[in-house]
Design an enzyme around this catalytic site. Structure first.
Site, PDB file in Angstrom:
ATOM      1  N   ALA A 192      39.909  50.423  53.302  1.00  0.00           N
ATOM      2  CA  ALA A 192      41.228  49.783  53.363  1.00  0.00           C
ATOM      3  C   ALA A 192      41.086  48.388  53.964  1.00  0.00           C
ATOM      4  N   GLU A 214      39.924  55.190  54.713  1.00  0.00           N
ATOM      5  CA  GLU A 214      39.294  54.178  55.561  1.00  0.00           C
ATOM      6  C   GLU A 214      38.502  54.865  56.669  1.00  0.00           C
ATOM      7  N   ALA A 279      35.493  49.984  47.661  1.00  0.00           N
ATOM      8  CA  ALA A 279      35.686  48.617  48.189  1.00  0.00           C
ATOM      9  C   ALA A 279      35.323  48.623  49.665  1.00  0.00           C
ATOM     10  N   VAL A 280      34.008  48.722  49.942  1.00  0.00           N
ATOM     11  CA  VAL A 280      33.550  48.905  51.321  1.00  0.00           C
ATOM     12  C   VAL A 280      32.766  47.693  51.834  1.00  0.00           C
ATOM     13  N   GLY A 281      33.074  46.521  51.304  1.00  0.00           N
ATOM     14  CA  GLY A 281      32.423  45.310  51.783  1.00  0.00           C
ATOM     15  C   GLY A 281      31.460  44.727  50.763  1.00  0.00           C
ATOM     16  N   ASP A 322      28.989  32.853  51.014  1.00  0.00           N
ATOM     17  CA  ASP A 322      28.847  34.276  51.369  1.00  0.00           C
ATOM     18  C   ASP A 322      27.433  34.656  51.775  1.00  0.00           C
ATOM     19  N   ALA A 330      36.306  32.195  50.093  1.00  0.00           N
ATOM     20  CA  ALA A 330      36.020  31.074  49.204  1.00  0.00           C
ATOM     21  C   ALA A 330      36.180  29.740  49.929  1.00  0.00           C
ATOM     22  N   HIS A 454      66.436  23.958  56.071  1.00  0.00           N
ATOM     23  CA  HIS A 454      67.166  25.236  56.057  1.00  0.00           C
ATOM     24  C   HIS A 454      67.746  25.455  54.663  1.00  0.00           C
TER      25      HIS A 454
HETATM   26  P1  FAD Z   1      29.872  33.520  44.742  1.00  0.00           P
HETATM   27  O1  FAD Z   1      31.253  33.218  44.388  1.00  0.00           O
HETATM   28  O2  FAD Z   1      29.427  34.919  44.781  1.00  0.00           O
HETATM   29  O3  FAD Z   1      28.972  32.699  43.723  1.00  0.00           O
HETATM   30  C1  FAD Z   1      27.582  32.769  43.722  1.00  0.00           C
HETATM   31  C2  FAD Z   1      27.068  32.333  42.356  1.00  0.00           C
HETATM   32  O4  FAD Z   1      25.656  32.242  42.425  1.00  0.00           O
HETATM   33  C3  FAD Z   1      27.368  33.323  41.233  1.00  0.00           C
HETATM   34  O5  FAD Z   1      27.834  32.650  40.100  1.00  0.00           O
HETATM   35  C4  FAD Z   1      26.032  33.995  40.963  1.00  0.00           C
HETATM   36  O6  FAD Z   1      25.879  34.405  39.619  1.00  0.00           O
HETATM   37  C5  FAD Z   1      25.083  32.845  41.278  1.00  0.00           C
HETATM   38  N1  FAD Z   1      23.727  33.278  41.639  1.00  0.00           N
HETATM   39  C6  FAD Z   1      23.356  34.228  42.545  1.00  0.00           C
HETATM   40  N2  FAD Z   1      22.015  34.300  42.635  1.00  0.00           N
HETATM   41  C7  FAD Z   1      21.529  33.380  41.751  1.00  0.00           C
HETATM   42  C8  FAD Z   1      20.226  32.979  41.374  1.00  0.00           C
HETATM   43  N3  FAD Z   1      19.136  33.505  41.963  1.00  0.00           N
HETATM   44  N4  FAD Z   1      20.103  32.033  40.429  1.00  0.00           N
HETATM   45  C9  FAD Z   1      21.192  31.482  39.839  1.00  0.00           C
HETATM   46  N5  FAD Z   1      22.456  31.805  40.167  1.00  0.00           N
HETATM   47  C10 FAD Z   1      22.613  32.739  41.122  1.00  0.00           C
HETATM   48  N6  FAD Z   1      38.066  34.993  49.008  1.00  0.00           N
HETATM   49  C11 FAD Z   1      39.118  34.220  49.380  1.00  0.00           C
HETATM   50  O7  FAD Z   1      38.934  33.255  50.112  1.00  0.00           O
HETATM   51  N7  FAD Z   1      40.384  34.501  48.939  1.00  0.00           N
HETATM   52  C12 FAD Z   1      40.639  35.557  48.129  1.00  0.00           C
HETATM   53  O8  FAD Z   1      41.786  35.785  47.754  1.00  0.00           O
HETATM   54  C13 FAD Z   1      39.555  36.376  47.739  1.00  0.00           C
HETATM   55  N8  FAD Z   1      39.752  37.434  46.915  1.00  0.00           N
HETATM   56  C14 FAD Z   1      38.689  38.188  46.508  1.00  0.00           C
HETATM   57  C15 FAD Z   1      38.928  39.275  45.680  1.00  0.00           C
HETATM   58  C16 FAD Z   1      37.875  40.061  45.247  1.00  0.00           C
HETATM   59  C17 FAD Z   1      38.147  41.230  44.332  1.00  0.00           C
HETATM   60  C18 FAD Z   1      36.552  39.728  45.649  1.00  0.00           C
HETATM   61  C19 FAD Z   1      35.390  40.541  45.157  1.00  0.00           C
HETATM   62  C20 FAD Z   1      36.310  38.657  46.478  1.00  0.00           C
HETATM   63  C21 FAD Z   1      37.373  37.881  46.937  1.00  0.00           C
HETATM   64  N9  FAD Z   1      37.189  36.803  47.797  1.00  0.00           N
HETATM   65  C22 FAD Z   1      38.257  36.047  48.201  1.00  0.00           C
HETATM   66  C23 FAD Z   1      35.846  36.449  48.295  1.00  0.00           C
HETATM   67  C24 FAD Z   1      35.308  35.246  47.493  1.00  0.00           C
HETATM   68  O9  FAD Z   1      35.262  35.596  46.131  1.00  0.00           O
HETATM   69  C25 FAD Z   1      33.928  34.877  48.005  1.00  0.00           C
HETATM   70  O10 FAD Z   1      34.002  34.627  49.403  1.00  0.00           O
HETATM   71  C26 FAD Z   1      33.424  33.628  47.307  1.00  0.00           C
HETATM   72  O11 FAD Z   1      33.358  33.806  45.919  1.00  0.00           O
HETATM   73  C27 FAD Z   1      32.031  33.258  47.838  1.00  0.00           C
HETATM   74  O12 FAD Z   1      31.625  32.091  47.223  1.00  0.00           O
HETATM   75  P2  FAD Z   1      30.083  31.735  47.044  1.00  0.00           P
HETATM   76  O13 FAD Z   1      30.077  30.454  46.261  1.00  0.00           O
HETATM   77  O14 FAD Z   1      29.396  31.803  48.334  1.00  0.00           O
HETATM   78  O15 FAD Z   1      29.475  32.916  46.162  1.00  0.00           O
HETATM   79  P1  NAD Z   2      36.214  44.486  53.919  1.00  0.00           P
HETATM   80  O1  NAD Z   2      35.123  44.325  54.883  1.00  0.00           O
HETATM   81  O2  NAD Z   2      37.408  43.613  53.994  1.00  0.00           O
HETATM   82  O3  NAD Z   2      36.766  45.992  53.974  1.00  0.00           O
HETATM   83  C1  NAD Z   2      35.940  47.100  53.751  1.00  0.00           C
HETATM   84  C2  NAD Z   2      36.556  48.283  54.445  1.00  0.00           C
HETATM   85  O4  NAD Z   2      35.846  49.440  54.036  1.00  0.00           O
HETATM   86  C3  NAD Z   2      36.457  48.217  55.961  1.00  0.00           C
HETATM   87  O5  NAD Z   2      37.719  48.443  56.530  1.00  0.00           O
HETATM   88  C4  NAD Z   2      35.450  49.292  56.306  1.00  0.00           C
HETATM   89  O6  NAD Z   2      35.696  49.909  57.554  1.00  0.00           O
HETATM   90  C5  NAD Z   2      35.643  50.254  55.172  1.00  0.00           C
HETATM   91  N1  NAD Z   2      34.493  51.118  54.898  1.00  0.00           N
HETATM   92  C6  NAD Z   2      33.185  50.787  54.907  1.00  0.00           C
HETATM   93  N2  NAD Z   2      32.423  51.846  54.558  1.00  0.00           N
HETATM   94  C7  NAD Z   2      33.281  52.875  54.328  1.00  0.00           C
HETATM   95  C8  NAD Z   2      33.114  54.230  53.939  1.00  0.00           C
HETATM   96  N3  NAD Z   2      31.908  54.740  53.695  1.00  0.00           N
HETATM   97  N4  NAD Z   2      34.212  54.997  53.805  1.00  0.00           N
HETATM   98  C9  NAD Z   2      35.446  54.492  54.034  1.00  0.00           C
HETATM   99  N5  NAD Z   2      35.660  53.217  54.413  1.00  0.00           N
HETATM  100  C10 NAD Z   2      34.597  52.414  54.552  1.00  0.00           C
HETATM  101  O7  NAD Z   2      35.518  44.391  52.485  1.00  0.00           O
HETATM  102  P2  NAD Z   2      36.160  44.359  51.032  1.00  0.00           P
HETATM  103  O8  NAD Z   2      37.580  44.744  51.058  1.00  0.00           O
HETATM  104  O9  NAD Z   2      35.214  45.108  50.170  1.00  0.00           O
HETATM  105  O10 NAD Z   2      36.059  42.831  50.680  1.00  0.00           O
HETATM  106  C11 NAD Z   2      34.768  42.186  50.644  1.00  0.00           C
HETATM  107  C12 NAD Z   2      34.849  40.741  51.080  1.00  0.00           C
HETATM  108  O11 NAD Z   2      35.621  40.002  50.146  1.00  0.00           O
HETATM  109  C13 NAD Z   2      35.514  40.621  52.422  1.00  0.00           C
HETATM  110  O12 NAD Z   2      34.584  40.045  53.298  1.00  0.00           O
HETATM  111  C14 NAD Z   2      36.671  39.713  52.241  1.00  0.00           C
HETATM  112  O13 NAD Z   2      36.639  38.632  53.144  1.00  0.00           O
HETATM  113  C15 NAD Z   2      36.530  39.169  50.826  1.00  0.00           C
HETATM  114  N6  NAD Z   2      37.858  39.263  50.205  1.00  0.00           N
HETATM  115  C16 NAD Z   2      38.820  38.431  50.661  1.00  0.00           C
HETATM  116  C17 NAD Z   2      40.092  38.515  50.153  1.00  0.00           C
HETATM  117  C18 NAD Z   2      41.127  37.593  50.652  1.00  0.00           C
HETATM  118  O14 NAD Z   2      40.784  36.608  51.301  1.00  0.00           O
HETATM  119  N7  NAD Z   2      42.401  37.836  50.386  1.00  0.00           N
HETATM  120  C19 NAD Z   2      40.388  39.466  49.188  1.00  0.00           C
HETATM  121  C20 NAD Z   2      39.388  40.321  48.760  1.00  0.00           C
HETATM  122  C21 NAD Z   2      38.120  40.194  49.283  1.00  0.00           C
END
Ligand code: FAD
Ligand code: NAD
Length: 477
Positions: A192, A214, A279-281, A322, A330, A454
């Site tokens: 969660a 969670e 969705a555990v990280g 990341d 992002a 307002h």
């Molecule tokens: P990435 O976006 O993962 O990009 C890395 C790139 O490197 C990829 O294109 C990959 O293919 C490429 N790559 C990797 N290894 C190699 C290699 N060896 N050679 C060539 N290319 C390679 N964050 C927010 O801030 N707001 C949100 O609302 C939000 N929502 C999210 C929702 C979901 C479902 C998920 C999964 C994530 C979300 N995030 C959000 C997290 C956000 O997507 C990441 O923090 C962000 O994309 C990280 O950016 P990055 O450029 O470090 O890596």
């Molecule tokens: P998260 O770390 O936000 O949440 C994962 C949750 O899973 C935690 O609460 C953790 O305690 C729980 N968990 C871990 N192992 C478990 C298990 N075995 N059983 C039950 N619960 C367990 O990770 P996420 O939701 O997967 O998101 C990944 C990353 O993407 C996060 O770091 C987040 O910053 C980023 N993200 C950001 C946004 C946003 O900014 N709005 C949206 C989506 C994702």
């Protein structure tokens, strides 16, 4: 074979890498960016996780599902009748794909405009600042790029659980959960956190019965306690069944259902779902990145080790986004990209790691920046706290968005704002005001003396600032 020398080679075109590449090019550097992402049609697609399977597609589906939920549950109260309301999931997913495609194509255009050389393929780092590019999976070097500086922005991938392996049609990661072809009647979510809550909300609004399991005994522990309590209550009320302290024991697929066994304080529990999201990280993509003899310090959690300027243990090699410590967000990666580009150009840029806004895009949204009250207490920082409930906001009432509150924490002696925590509709937009105020070193009094239009949701920030000194107008402070 391209053996060209570049000022900078960026590995990864997610929000960290593509922003770094553009800023380097703006500063006059000759830049190449290598990225291996393929979309579900098998075509190269820039933007990394964020644009392809993260921030953008999830927010697009959150928007569509919010409209559907409003039409089905709220329109009647406004005197609006909708007959034959129906969620066409195929069209919804196609719209999401269109939005993603437009934005990823937009990055291609930005790369062209900035004369960035785009190389599609898998990059691996070799000594002597060499980046070898191969076709994904075959390991044969196709191109070898030399660079004065290398920026690693290879991002992260979803953590997998052995006890819940991803399977076609039943157990999905977050990317799979953005592609459902129909609304599952029952949906389980392991975790969660941000993804669990956002994607759980999408499918719950479209009609799924959603249970989130969670493992931790506290909900959103990084958020301020008052805010996480308020959000928990609001989510439960809208039908998200969040079960804390739920430790996953096993999953199996039988008779078209996912059977989940977990343990909580009462012992082993069993529940079955039509579909399950894991969705555990996420974990950094630091494997498969280094060729033989390439040594870069990696920490015990597989992040590339960097200092506050994103410099790795090898001079001229940087890592951002990341793949390094800090929240996986992002905007954090993009700011690191800009910082590194500017430092390569000789500027003194830095990132304020104390002021990274966090947002969860549920309804109400949850957003915060700066310190929580609990963190202030632990650090012995004396504070004054002002809160304002959304129920007392005229605009929130007009919008029927009365859940939640704004909380401002100011230093007791200096009055400087040190934390702002919001659970409210449009908290994602409201928090920007708080970040600007804190970046400028504003006091609660500065915000209290500022005029807000307002009726707006922003007035809640004003009232919470007034409440810090017990003089809110529309509520008892
Ligand atoms: P990435 O976006 O993962 O990009 C890395 C790139 O490197 C990829 O294109 C990959 O293919 C490429 N790559 C990797 N290894 C190699 C290699 N060896 N050679 C060539 N290319 C390679 N964050 C927010 O801030 N707001 C949100 O609302 C939000 N929502 C999210 C929702 C979901 C479902 C998920 C999964 C994530 C979300 N995030 C959000 C997290 C956000 O997507 C990441 O923090 C962000 O994309 C990280 O950016 P990055 O450029 O470090 O890596
Ligand atoms: P998260 O770390 O936000 O949440 C994962 C949750 O899973 C935690 O609460 C953790 O305690 C729980 N968990 C871990 N192992 C478990 C298990 N075995 N059983 C039950 N619960 C367990 O990770 P996420 O939701 O997967 O998101 C990944 C990353 O993407 C996060 O770091 C987040 O910053 C980023 N993200 C950001 C946004 C946003 O900014 N709005 C949206 C989506 C994702």
């Amino acid at each position: 074979m391209n053996n060209k020398q570049y000022d900078v080679v960026v590995i990864g075109a997610g929000p960290a890498g593509y922003v770094a590449a553009i800023r380097c090019a703006q500063l006059g550097m000759n830049v190449a960016c290598v990225d291996e992402w393929l979309n579900h049609k098998g075509d190269p697609s820039l933007g990394g996780t964020c644009l392809n399977v993260g921030c953008i597609p999830s927010k697009t589906l959150l928007e569509s599902s919010h409209l559907y939920a409003a039409a089905s549950k709220e329109f009647a109260d406004h005197g609006i009748t909708v007959k034959g309301l129906h969620a066409d999931i195929e069209t919804m997913i196609a719209r999401k794909d269109r939005v993603v495609n437009e934005l990823t194509q937009g990055i291609n255009a930005l790369f062209k405009a900035n004369k960035i050389t785009l190389v599609h393929g898998h990059a691996s780092l070799s000594p002597g600042k060499t980046v070898k590019v191969s076709d994904r999976g075959n390991g044969k070097t196709r191109e070898s790029l030399q660079a004065d500086n290398i920026i690693i922005a290879a991002g992260s991938s979803a953590v997998r659980l052995e006890r819940a392996p991803i399977t076609d049609d039943y157990i999905f990661d977050s990317a799979g959960a953005l592609e459902f072809d129909s609304v599952p009647k029952t949906l389980g979510v392991i975790g969660a956190g941000s993804i669990g809550l956002e994607l759980g909300s999408v499918w719950s609004r479209l009609g799924s019965e959603v249970v989130l399991l969670e493992a931790m005994d506290s909900f959103l522990p990084a958020a301020d306690k008052r805010i996480s309590r308020e959000a928990f209550r609001s989510y439960q009320q809208q039908g998200l069944d969040i079960r804390l302290n739920a430790r996953l024991l096993s999953t199996s697929v039988k008779q078209k259902k996912v059977h989940v066994t977990y343990e909580d304080t009462r012992g082993a529990q069993q529940v079955k779902f039509d579909r399950l999201i894991v969705a555990v990280g996420r974990k950094p993509n630091s494997d498969h990145l280094f060729g033989d003899e390439m040594e870069l310090e990696i920490d015990e959690r597989e992040y590339i080790h960097v200092n506050k300027y994103c410099e790795t243990s090898v001079p001229g090699i940087y890592a951002i986004g990341d793949i390094v410590r800090g929240p996986m967000l992002a905007h954090k990666g993009s700011e690191e990209g800009i910082m590194v580009a500017e430092r390569i150009a000789g500027q003194k840029s830095s990132v304020d790691y104390d002021l990274i806004p966090s947002v969860i895009y549920t309804h109400p949204e949850v957003a915060w920046a700066g310190k929580t009250e609990h963190a202030c207490a632990t650090a012995g920082i004396p504070v004054n706290v002002g809160t304002f409930p959304m129920a007392a906001s005229g605009r929130a009432r007009a919008m029927a968005a009365t859940d939640g509150l704004v909380k401002i924490i100011a230093h007791k002696e200096t009055d400087r704002i040190i934390g702002v925590h919001i659970c409210a509709a449009q908290a994602s937009e409201l928090i920007a005001q708080a970040v600007i105020a804190m970046e400028m070193g504003a006091s609660a009094e500065d915000l209290a003396m500022t005029m807000f239009a307002h009726p707006t949701l922003s007035e809640s920030i004003h009232e919470a600032a007034l409440a810090v000194h017990k003089r809110a107008i529309h509520t008892r402070s």
